[in-house]
Scaffold this motif. Structure first.
Motif, PDB file in Angstrom:
ATOM      1  N   VAL A   1       0.840  -1.206   0.000  1.00 19.19           N
ATOM      2  CA  VAL A   1       0.000   0.000   0.000  1.00 19.19           C
ATOM      3  C   VAL A   1       0.876   1.258   0.000  1.00 19.19           C
ATOM      4  O   VAL A   1       0.636   2.198  -0.770  1.00 19.19           O
ATOM      5  CB  VAL A   1      -0.942   0.008   1.226  1.00 19.19           C
ATOM      6  N   LEU A   2       1.907   1.259   0.854  1.00 18.39           N
ATOM      7  CA  LEU A   2       2.698   2.488   0.993  1.00 18.39           C
ATOM      8  C   LEU A   2       3.427   2.842  -0.298  1.00 18.39           C
ATOM      9  O   LEU A   2       3.588   4.016  -0.618  1.00 18.39           O
ATOM     10  CB  LEU A   2       3.675   2.373   2.162  1.00 18.39           C
ATOM     11  N   GLN A   3       3.865   1.830  -1.070  1.00 20.51           N
ATOM     12  CA  GLN A   3       4.555   2.181  -2.314  1.00 20.51           C
ATOM     13  C   GLN A   3       3.610   2.924  -3.257  1.00 20.51           C
ATOM     14  O   GLN A   3       3.992   3.897  -3.898  1.00 20.51           O
ATOM     15  CB  GLN A   3       5.164   0.961  -2.990  1.00 20.51           C
ATOM     16  N   TRP A   4       2.337   2.521  -3.312  1.00 18.63           N
ATOM     17  CA  TRP A   4       1.376   3.213  -4.184  1.00 18.63           C
ATOM     18  C   TRP A   4       0.952   4.551  -3.594  1.00 18.63           C
ATOM     19  O   TRP A   4       0.685   5.510  -4.331  1.00 18.63           O
ATOM     20  CB  TRP A   4       0.161   2.321  -4.454  1.00 18.63           C
ATOM     21  N   LEU A   5       0.900   4.626  -2.271  1.00 21.57           N
ATOM     22  CA  LEU A   5       0.571   5.914  -1.647  1.00 21.57           C
ATOM     23  C   LEU A   5       1.682   6.930  -1.964  1.00 21.57           C
ATOM     24  O   LEU A   5       1.403   8.060  -2.380  1.00 21.57           O
ATOM     25  CB  LEU A   5       0.415   5.741  -0.132  1.00 21.57           C
ATOM     26  N   PHE A   6       2.922   6.507  -1.806  1.00 21.92           N
ATOM     27  CA  PHE A   6       4.040   7.418  -2.077  1.00 21.92           C
ATOM     28  C   PHE A   6       4.106   7.741  -3.572  1.00 21.92           C
ATOM     29  O   PHE A   6       4.459   8.857  -3.963  1.00 21.92           O
ATOM     30  CB  PHE A   6       5.358   6.810  -1.583  1.00 21.92           C
ATOM     31  N   TRP A   7       3.791   6.775  -4.399  1.00 20.51           N
ATOM     32  CA  TRP A   7       3.733   6.996  -5.857  1.00 20.51           C
ATOM     33  C   TRP A   7       2.718   8.103  -6.160  1.00 20.51           C
ATOM     34  O   TRP A   7       2.958   8.987  -6.984  1.00 20.51           O
ATOM     35  CB  TRP A   7       3.335   5.678  -6.532  1.00 20.51           C
ATOM     36  N   GLN A   8       1.591   8.058  -5.468  1.00 21.55           N
ATOM     37  CA  GLN A   8       0.570   9.082  -5.729  1.00 21.55           C
ATOM     38  C   GLN A   8       1.048  10.453  -5.281  1.00 21.55           C
ATOM     39  O   GLN A   8       0.954  11.416  -6.045  1.00 21.55           O
ATOM     40  CB  GLN A   8      -0.741   8.704  -5.003  1.00 21.55           C
ATOM     41  N   VAL A   9       1.559  10.545  -4.036  1.00 19.18           N
ATOM     42  CA  VAL A   9       1.894  11.890  -3.540  1.00 19.18           C
ATOM     43  C   VAL A   9       3.149  12.449  -4.217  1.00 19.18           C
ATOM     44  O   VAL A   9       3.300  13.664  -4.326  1.00 19.18           O
ATOM     45  CB  VAL A   9       2.025  11.954  -1.992  1.00 19.18           C
ATOM     46  N   GLY A  10       4.033  11.556  -4.705  1.00 19.05           N
ATOM     47  CA  GLY A  10       5.255  12.044  -5.353  1.00 19.05           C
ATOM     48  C   GLY A  10       5.148  12.117  -6.860  1.00 19.05           C
ATOM     49  O   GLY A  10       6.013  12.734  -7.507  1.00 19.05           O
ATOM     50  N   GLY A  11       4.132  11.496  -7.453  1.00 15.92           N
ATOM     51  CA  GLY A  11       4.063  11.419  -8.908  1.00 15.92           C
ATOM     52  C   GLY A  11       2.729  11.884  -9.478  1.00 15.92           C
ATOM     53  O   GLY A  11       2.623  12.965 -10.042  1.00 15.92           O
ATOM     54  N   LEU A  12       1.708  11.068  -9.295  1.00 18.24           N
ATOM     55  CA  LEU A  12       0.418  11.388  -9.921  1.00 18.24           C
ATOM     56  C   LEU A  12      -0.093  12.775  -9.514  1.00 18.24           C
ATOM     57  O   LEU A  12      -0.529  13.547 -10.362  1.00 18.24           O
ATOM     58  CB  LEU A  12      -0.613  10.304  -9.550  1.00 18.24           C
ATOM     59  N   GLY A  13      -0.022  13.087  -8.202  1.00 19.21           N
ATOM     60  CA  GLY A  13      -0.542  14.388  -7.748  1.00 19.21           C
ATOM     61  C   GLY A  13       0.205  15.565  -8.361  1.00 19.21           C
ATOM     62  O   GLY A  13      -0.400  16.429  -9.017  1.00 19.21           O
ATOM     63  N   PRO A  14       1.533  15.620  -8.174  1.00 16.57           N
ATOM     64  CA  PRO A  14       2.265  16.758  -8.732  1.00 16.57           C
ATOM     65  C   PRO A  14       2.176  16.870 -10.260  1.00 16.57           C
ATOM     66  O   PRO A  14       2.042  17.971 -10.801  1.00 16.57           O
ATOM     67  CB  PRO A  14       3.710  16.487  -8.296  1.00 16.57           C
ATOM     68  N   MET A  15       2.230  15.739 -10.962  1.00 17.41           N
ATOM     69  CA  MET A  15       2.192  15.808 -12.435  1.00 17.41           C
ATOM     70  C   MET A  15       0.811  16.236 -12.922  1.00 17.41           C
ATOM     71  O   MET A  15       0.687  17.092 -13.794  1.00 17.41           O
ATOM     72  CB  MET A  15       2.581  14.446 -13.033  1.00 17.41           C
ATOM     73  N   ALA A  16      -0.239  15.622 -12.349  1.00 18.58           N
ATOM     74  CA  ALA A  16      -1.595  16.021 -12.749  1.00 18.58           C
ATOM     75  C   ALA A  16      -1.866  17.469 -12.324  1.00 18.58           C
ATOM     76  O   ALA A  16      -2.562  18.211 -13.022  1.00 18.58           O
ATOM     77  CB  ALA A  16      -2.633  15.076 -12.147  1.00 18.58           C
ATOM     78  N   GLY A  17      -1.284  17.887 -11.194  1.00 20.15           N
ATOM     79  CA  GLY A  17      -1.447  19.271 -10.744  1.00 20.15           C
ATOM     80  C   GLY A  17      -0.833  20.252 -11.742  1.00 20.15           C
ATOM     81  O   GLY A  17      -1.426  21.286 -12.073  1.00 20.15           O
ATOM     82  N   GLN A  18       0.354  19.938 -12.250  1.00 20.49           N
ATOM     83  CA  GLN A  18       0.979  20.807 -13.262  1.00 20.49           C
ATOM     84  C   GLN A  18       0.183  20.759 -14.568  1.00 20.49           C
ATOM     85  O   GLN A  18       0.066  21.768 -15.271  1.00 20.49           O
ATOM     86  CB  GLN A  18       2.434  20.383 -13.504  1.00 20.49           C
ATOM     87  N   ASN A  19      -0.361  19.590 -14.863  1.00 18.35           N
ATOM     88  CA  ASN A  19      -1.232  19.453 -16.037  1.00 18.35           C
ATOM     89  C   ASN A  19      -2.399  20.450 -15.927  1.00 18.35           C
ATOM     90  O   ASN A  19      -2.661  21.222 -16.858  1.00 18.35           O
ATOM     91  CB  ASN A  19      -1.722  17.990 -16.076  1.00 18.35           C
TER      92      ASN A  19
END
Ligand SMILES: N[C@@H](CCC(=O)N[C@@H](CS)C(=O)NCC(=O)O)C(=O)O
Length: 234
Positions: A97-115
């Motif tokens: 779970v934590l690997q996907w949680l960290f993936w979200q906060v370090g990747g999906l969130g920031p990239m989609a936010g810049q999008n």
């Protein structure tokens, strides 16, 4: 009782979804980020990065003094540990779970936010930036789609990794993504959208939704003109 410092954005929705899923008592303390509430000294004392969400747990499990937390991933982890929900107790399941949680906060969130920023809010439309973040968001959707071809939810069972990721897939159309291109992600998205707790979480944010999609010059300056703070205030 959890005091939730909140505004209805993807990072805010993560926490209302968790709270609605688990039935923890909470009250919303609105932080209108377009008006600059995130720079009020009382909020900065809880969230020094001038970002919501943040929480104050007035009744921590250890019976001690209240606990204040900023960063959505840290909040989800704290609340999962407090309730024993949406995070496996064994070391392997927890790591999954934590690997996907960290993936979200370090990747999906920031990239989609810049999008969102370059496609929707930037006053000048810069094709390179729009394409860069649209492509990167699509790549990250593809990573989720490949995982979801193997497991019903990102880390196996429904968990805080899904709670963190779902709100960032809700605005997929604004991100230039078509869920028809990601059939496993689409199945996951529809399953989470159908959860009553998710509907309640989004309904809890509805009174704070903006009537307008554009920002005034002052709101733009507050949100997008931030400079380094020298003394803890803007
Ligand atoms: N890494 C942070 C990001 C939080 C974040 O970016 N919050 C935005 C809204 S989605 C915010 O509070 N913005 C206020 C500002 O830009 O001043 C988290 O996961 O909690």
């Amino acid at each position: 009782m959890i005091d939730l410092y909140y505004w209805p954005t993807p990072n805010g929705h993560k926490i209302t979804v968790f709270l609605e899923e688990t039935g923890l008592a909470y009250r919303i303390k609105p932080v209108d980020i377009s008006k600059g509430d995130q720079f009020k000294p009382e909020f900065l004392a809880i969230s020094p990065n001038n970002r919501m969400p943040a929480i104050v747990d007035r009744a921590p499990a250890d019976g001690g003094a209240e606990v204040a937390i900023f960063e959505s991933g840290a909040i989800l982890l704290y609340l999962a540990e407090k309730t024993g929900r949406l995070l496996p107790g064994d070391i392997r399941g927890r790591a999954r779970v934590l690997q996907w949680l960290f993936w979200q906060v370090g990747g999906l969130g920031p990239m989609a936010g810049q999008n969102h920023h370059f496609a929707k809010y930037a006053p000048a439309k810069i094709p390179y930036a729009i394409e860069r973040y649209r492509n990167e968001t699509g790549r990250l959707y593809g990573v989720m789609d490949a995982q979801l071809a193997k497991t019903p939810y990102l880390a196996g069972d429904y968990s805080i990794a899904d709670v963190a990721s779902y709100p960032w897939v809700v605005p997929h159309e604004d991100q230039g993504q078509d869920l028809a291109d990601f059939p496993h992600l689409k199945r996951w998205f529809e399953a989470i959208r159908a959860r009553p707790a998710v509907a309640r979480a989004y309904a809890a944010g509805a009174p704070y939704e903006r009537a307008r999609v554009d920002f005034s010059a002052l709101e733009r300056e507050i949100l997008f003109g931030q400079k380094p703070a020298r003394d803890g205030t803007k």
